[in-house]
Design an enzyme around this catalytic site. Structure first.
Site, PDB file in Angstrom:
ATOM      1  N   TYR A 113       4.196   6.749   9.875  1.00 11.43           N
ATOM      2  CA  TYR A 113       3.420   5.876   9.827  1.00 11.43           C
ATOM      3  C   TYR A 113       4.219   4.408   8.875  1.00 11.43           C
ATOM      4  O   TYR A 113       4.669   3.836   8.864  1.00 11.43           O
ATOM      5  CB  TYR A 113       2.163   5.608   8.894  1.00 11.43           C
ATOM      6  CG  TYR A 113       1.358   4.882   8.925  1.00 11.43           C
ATOM      7  CD1 TYR A 113       1.544   3.491   7.974  1.00 11.43           C
ATOM      8  CD2 TYR A 113       0.219   5.366  10.169  1.00 11.43           C
ATOM      9  CE1 TYR A 113       0.424   2.566   7.891  1.00 11.43           C
ATOM     10  CE2 TYR A 113      -0.515   4.008   9.845  1.00 11.43           C
ATOM     11  CZ  TYR A 113      -0.665   3.343   8.834  1.00 11.43           C
ATOM     12  OH  TYR A 113      -1.624   1.656   8.699  1.00 11.43           O
ATOM     13  N   HIS A 148       0.232  -0.984  -0.393  1.00 10.97           N
ATOM     14  CA  HIS A 148       0.361   0.225  -0.007  1.00 10.97           C
ATOM     15  C   HIS A 148       1.147   1.366  -0.364  1.00 10.97           C
ATOM     16  O   HIS A 148       2.091   1.476   0.839  1.00 10.97           O
ATOM     17  CB  HIS A 148      -1.061   0.128   1.095  1.00 10.97           C
ATOM     18  CG  HIS A 148      -2.238  -0.988   1.088  1.00 10.97           C
ATOM     19  ND1 HIS A 148      -3.472  -0.652   1.779  1.00 10.97           N
ATOM     20  CD2 HIS A 148      -2.451  -1.780  -0.178  1.00 10.97           C
ATOM     21  CE1 HIS A 148      -4.291  -1.661   1.389  1.00 10.97           C
ATOM     22  NE2 HIS A 148      -3.545  -2.179   1.042  1.00 10.97           N
ATOM     23  N   LYS A 181       1.890   0.302  15.062  1.00 10.77           N
ATOM     24  CA  LYS A 181       3.530  -0.017  15.454  1.00 10.77           C
ATOM     25  C   LYS A 181       4.373  -1.143  16.145  1.00 10.77           C
ATOM     26  O   LYS A 181       4.479  -1.888  16.355  1.00 10.77           O
ATOM     27  CB  LYS A 181       3.263   0.900  15.987  1.00 10.77           C
ATOM     28  CG  LYS A 181       3.454   2.317  15.043  1.00 10.77           C
ATOM     29  CD  LYS A 181       4.263   2.111  14.051  1.00 10.77           C
ATOM     30  CE  LYS A 181       4.350   3.391  13.334  1.00 10.77           C
ATOM     31  NZ  LYS A 181       4.981   3.163  12.049  1.00 10.77           N
ATOM     32  N   TYR A 225      -9.004   5.159   8.054  1.00 12.92           N
ATOM     33  CA  TYR A 225      -9.228   5.543   9.322  1.00 12.92           C
ATOM     34  C   TYR A 225     -10.028   6.697   9.358  1.00 12.92           C
ATOM     35  O   TYR A 225     -10.263   7.871   9.287  1.00 12.92           O
ATOM     36  CB  TYR A 225      -7.967   6.374  10.008  1.00 12.92           C
ATOM     37  CG  TYR A 225      -6.610   5.593   9.888  1.00 12.92           C
ATOM     38  CD1 TYR A 225      -5.666   5.325   8.928  1.00 12.92           C
ATOM     39  CD2 TYR A 225      -6.420   4.658  11.505  1.00 12.92           C
ATOM     40  CE1 TYR A 225      -5.022   4.427   9.586  1.00 12.92           C
ATOM     41  CE2 TYR A 225      -5.546   3.700  12.038  1.00 12.92           C
ATOM     42  CZ  TYR A 225      -4.378   3.741  10.561  1.00 12.92           C
ATOM     43  OH  TYR A 225      -3.782   2.335  10.578  1.00 12.92           O
ATOM     44  N   PRO A 233      -2.990   0.651  18.685  1.00 10.22           N
ATOM     45  CA  PRO A 233      -2.615  -0.034  17.415  1.00 10.22           C
ATOM     46  C   PRO A 233      -3.153   1.016  16.571  1.00 10.22           C
ATOM     47  O   PRO A 233      -3.114   0.444  14.981  1.00 10.22           O
ATOM     48  CB  PRO A 233      -4.124  -1.237  17.021  1.00 10.22           C
ATOM     49  CG  PRO A 233      -4.361  -0.799  18.849  1.00 10.22           C
ATOM     50  CD  PRO A 233      -4.174  -0.250  19.277  1.00 10.22           C
TER      51      PRO A 233
HETATM   52  P1  FAS Z   1       3.830 -11.420  21.897  1.00 11.35           P
HETATM   53  O1  FAS Z   1       2.808 -11.122  23.000  1.00 11.35           O
HETATM   54  O2  FAS Z   1       3.183 -11.033  20.454  1.00 11.35           O
HETATM   55  O3  FAS Z   1       4.779 -12.765  21.641  1.00 11.35           O
HETATM   56  C1  FAS Z   1       4.992 -12.925  23.322  1.00 11.35           C
HETATM   57  C2  FAS Z   1       4.370 -14.474  23.072  1.00 11.35           C
HETATM   58  O4  FAS Z   1       5.710 -14.875  24.466  1.00 11.35           O
HETATM   59  C3  FAS Z   1       3.544 -15.378  22.543  1.00 11.35           C
HETATM   60  O5  FAS Z   1       3.259 -16.191  22.305  1.00 11.35           O
HETATM   61  C4  FAS Z   1       2.805 -16.005  24.870  1.00 11.35           C
HETATM   62  O6  FAS Z   1       1.976 -17.038  24.027  1.00 11.35           O
HETATM   63  C5  FAS Z   1       4.172 -16.033  25.148  1.00 11.35           C
HETATM   64  N1  FAS Z   1       4.004 -16.523  26.149  1.00 11.35           N
HETATM   65  C6  FAS Z   1       3.933 -15.200  26.778  1.00 11.35           C
HETATM   66  N2  FAS Z   1       4.457 -15.622  28.778  1.00 11.35           N
HETATM   67  C7  FAS Z   1       5.264 -16.952  28.312  1.00 11.35           C
HETATM   68  C8  FAS Z   1       5.645 -17.437  29.594  1.00 11.35           C
HETATM   69  N3  FAS Z   1       5.372 -17.087  30.822  1.00 11.35           N
HETATM   70  N4  FAS Z   1       6.446 -18.938  29.387  1.00 11.35           N
HETATM   71  C9  FAS Z   1       6.785 -19.130  27.581  1.00 11.35           C
HETATM   72  N5  FAS Z   1       5.981 -17.700  26.670  1.00 11.35           N
HETATM   73  C10 FAS Z   1       5.092 -17.256  27.056  1.00 11.35           C
HETATM   74  N6  FAS Z   1      -0.353  -4.452  16.601  1.00 11.35           N
HETATM   75  C11 FAS Z   1       0.135  -3.076  15.028  1.00 11.35           C
HETATM   76  O7  FAS Z   1       0.697  -3.096  14.870  1.00 11.35           O
HETATM   77  N7  FAS Z   1      -0.967  -3.846  15.028  1.00 11.35           N
HETATM   78  C12 FAS Z   1      -2.630  -4.519  15.263  1.00 11.35           C
HETATM   79  O8  FAS Z   1      -3.245  -4.292  15.057  1.00 11.35           O
HETATM   80  C13 FAS Z   1      -2.500  -5.238  16.074  1.00 11.35           C
HETATM   81  N8  FAS Z   1      -3.447  -5.690  17.113  1.00 11.35           N
HETATM   82  C14 FAS Z   1      -3.771  -6.263  18.512  1.00 11.35           C
HETATM   83  C15 FAS Z   1      -4.477  -7.201  18.401  1.00 11.35           C
HETATM   84  C16 FAS Z   1      -4.472  -7.983  19.563  1.00 11.35           C
HETATM   85  C17 FAS Z   1      -5.757  -8.867  20.737  1.00 11.35           C
HETATM   86  C18 FAS Z   1      -2.863  -7.991  20.614  1.00 11.35           C
HETATM   87  C19 FAS Z   1      -3.299  -8.327  21.949  1.00 11.35           C
HETATM   88  C20 FAS Z   1      -2.082  -7.642  19.961  1.00 11.35           C
HETATM   89  C21 FAS Z   1      -2.249  -5.910  18.552  1.00 11.35           C
HETATM   90  N9  FAS Z   1      -0.624  -5.353  18.705  1.00 11.35           N
HETATM   91  C22 FAS Z   1      -0.762  -5.368  17.450  1.00 11.35           C
HETATM   92  C23 FAS Z   1       0.129  -5.351  19.313  1.00 11.35           C
HETATM   93  C24 FAS Z   1       1.192  -7.123  18.475  1.00 11.35           C
HETATM   94  O9  FAS Z   1       1.028  -6.863  17.089  1.00 11.35           O
HETATM   95  C25 FAS Z   1       2.136  -6.630  19.161  1.00 11.35           C
HETATM   96  O10 FAS Z   1       2.401  -5.495  19.261  1.00 11.35           O
HETATM   97  C26 FAS Z   1       2.975  -8.301  18.793  1.00 11.35           C
HETATM   98  O11 FAS Z   1       2.577  -9.592  19.426  1.00 11.35           O
HETATM   99  C27 FAS Z   1       4.240  -7.836  19.441  1.00 11.35           C
HETATM  100  O12 FAS Z   1       4.540  -8.981  19.569  1.00 11.35           O
HETATM  101  P2  FAS Z   1       5.505  -9.882  20.798  1.00 11.35           P
HETATM  102  O13 FAS Z   1       7.065  -8.722  21.318  1.00 11.35           O
HETATM  103  O14 FAS Z   1       6.672 -10.747  20.141  1.00 11.35           O
HETATM  104  O15 FAS Z   1       4.895 -10.331  21.647  1.00 11.35           O
HETATM  105  C1  PHB Z   2      -5.021  -3.926  10.791  1.00  9.75           C
HETATM  106  O1  PHB Z   2      -4.968  -4.255   9.518  1.00  9.75           O
HETATM  107  O2  PHB Z   2      -4.787  -5.110  11.497  1.00  9.75           O
HETATM  108  C2  PHB Z   2      -4.669  -2.827  11.601  1.00  9.75           C
HETATM  109  C3  PHB Z   2      -3.959  -1.960  10.526  1.00  9.75           C
HETATM  110  C4  PHB Z   2      -4.240  -0.834  10.467  1.00  9.75           C
HETATM  111  C5  PHB Z   2      -3.947  -0.652  12.190  1.00  9.75           C
HETATM  112  C6  PHB Z   2      -4.559  -1.438  13.317  1.00  9.75           C
HETATM  113  C7  PHB Z   2      -4.459  -3.057  12.756  1.00  9.75           C
HETATM  114  O3  PHB Z   2      -3.439   0.569  12.735  1.00  9.75           O
END
Ligand code: FAS
Ligand code: PHB
Length: 389
Positions: free
Chosen positions: A387, A74, A299, A203, A295
């Site tokens: 962005y 994009h 980022k 957005y 989100p």
């Molecule tokens: P993560 O949380 O992805 O990974 C951590 C890992 O550690 C997991 O697999 C977990 O199971 C494991 N873990 C935890 N405790 C443990 C333990 N005690 N022992 C062993 N393993 C353990 N970011 C965006 O940029 N855009 C979005 O739209 C967006 N939507 C999101 C929606 C949700 C519901 C959530 C929760 C987050 C969202 N995020 C979004 C943010 C998300 O993408 C995070 O920034 C990203 O997963 C960060 O990656 P990690 O730091 O690897 O953490």
């Molecule tokens: C998504 O595609 O999940 C998404 C895209 C942009 C955002 C947040 C989530 O700012």
């Protein structure tokens, strides 16, 4: 008999998996401990936008093939307010940088497959992971696997275990400064099996609340609406969700939002969070274990990848030459980007979400800001360069 490795990694999310891959390419051995099952980790629907830098890193690791085949590039986003859409031509404003639409779960699948194909150690469904001795030079990780207690002796522990992990809490009280800002709203997100109604992300600032139209593929749409962070998803039947989406995305020119079967829905609360410093002795925090951003700026995943890129570079220099200067400076180097991203994510969130209880004056300020961002090249460029990363 304890296992032995150079870097013990807790968590197989984007941070832990990218770190392990970068270390492997530098000839540094690691073991990843993951609490969840492989299927769970690979199916978790989360982020959808990769910054140019993240996509470039996947390419440099030789893991960009499926992203190029299935991902979508994009070059702009739309800001929609007062029922009118305004395009921000991001690539034009940032010397051609773009974003990739490629779901986080796809990135995770690619990284896990590469890890296992290379015969590298990644243990799923472990429990009771506990970091020890990281205030000295012989850190260890104890854990249970298949009912057996095990231990890993390592040089360094990487806490990539997300916001609810065990590594950050293992750091002694008083050693960290915590910054926490909770927002009075969350996002209700859906995955719908319907072709996206837009070519680029929309957005929306609407009097009923924020909405975002994103996508995952030509057949799969990802949409969000601002909601009460404590709301129960059971109170959001599909009909109510689509009714809210139609209301918030409506435009003067009759733009149409197509509906489809909702295959996944959930509510995510929203916060800005930073724990600093992001290191203590031989324990290094990366990704959501150290910081959370709303989100709105897309980022979270990208910031996690930036952290571990710096950590991998620091560890590689240390192992190759004994020079620990980058390791000592890891947290400061990460935090410069963390706080820039925190500000951008807060700014996008504040500009686009109707703050409960905000008076008309504050809503007018938001609209004035949106008018400026969509008419001033300088303001558009500021948004675009933050962005695309
Ligand atoms: P993560 O949380 O992805 O990974 C951590 C890992 O550690 C997991 O697999 C977990 O199971 C494991 N873990 C935890 N405790 C443990 C333990 N005690 N022992 C062993 N393993 C353990 N970011 C965006 O940029 N855009 C979005 O739209 C967006 N939507 C999101 C929606 C949700 C519901 C959530 C929760 C987050 C969202 N995020 C979004 C943010 C998300 O993408 C995070 O920034 C990203 O997963 C960060 O990656 P990690 O730091 O690897 O953490
Ligand atoms: C998504 O595609 O999940 C998404 C895209 C942009 C955002 C947040 C989530 O700012």
């Amino acid at each position: 008999m304890a296992l032995r490795t150079q870097v013990g990694i807790v968590g197989a999310g984007p941070a832990g998996l990218v770190l392990a891959q970068l270390l492997h390419q530098a000839g540094i051995d690691s073991i990843i401990l993951e609490a969840r099952a492989r299927e769970y980790v690979q199916e978790r629907v989360r982020a959808g936008v990769l910054e140019q830098g993240t996509a470039d890193l996947l390419d440099s690791m030789g893991l960009g093939e499926r992203m190029h085949r299935e991902g979508i590039v994009h070059h702009g986003i739309y800001l929609r307010f007062r029922r009118q859409s305004h395009r921000i031509p991001m690539s034009e404003l940032t010397d051609g940088r773009s974003i990739w639409i490629y779901g986080q779960q796809e990135v995770v699948k690619d990284l896990i497959e590469a890890r296992l194909a290379a015969g590298q150690q990644l243990y799923f469904e472990v429990s009771d992971v506990t970091p020890h001795g990281f205030d000295g030079d012989s850190p260890r990780l104890s854990f249970s696997r298949g009912g057996e207690s095990e231990e890993i002796e390592c040089d360094v522990i990487a806490g990539c275990d997300g916001f609810h992990g065990v590594c950050r809490p293992a750091i002694p009280d008083g050693a960290l400064t915590i910054y926490n800002h909770e927002y009075p709203f969350g996002w209700l997100g859906i995955l719908a099996r319907v072709a996206p109604s837009t070519d680029e992300l929309i957005y929306t600032n609407h009097e009923r609340g924020f909405a975002l139209h994103s996508l995952r593929s030509p057949e799969l749409s990802r949409l969000y609406v601002q909601c009460d962070p404590h709301d129960d998803i059971a109170r959001w039947p599909d009909e109510r969700i689509w009714e809210e989406m139609h209301a918030r995305f409506a435009t003067e020119d009759g733009w149409k939002l197509d509906e489809g079967p909702i295959v996944e829905k959930g509510i995510t609360p929203m916060r800005s969070f930073v724990a600093q410093p992001m290191q203590y002795g031989r324990l290094y925090l990366a990704g959501d274990a150290a910081h959370i951003v709303p989100p709105t700026g897309a980022k979270g995943l990208n910031l996690a990848v930036h952290d571990v890129k710096l950590l991998a570079e620091a560890l590689t220099r240390w192992y190759e030459s004994g020079d620990d200067s980058l390791l000592r400076g890891y947290s400061d180097a990460c935090l410069r980007r963390v706080w820039r991203v925190q500000h951008f994510s807060w700014w996008m969130t504040s500009m686009l979400h109707r703050l409960g209880g905000a008076d008309d004056f504050e809503n007018q300020l938001q609209l004035a800001q949106l008018d400026y961002v969509t008419t001033s090249r300088a303001a558009m460029t500021t948004l675009a360069e933050n962005y695309v990363g």
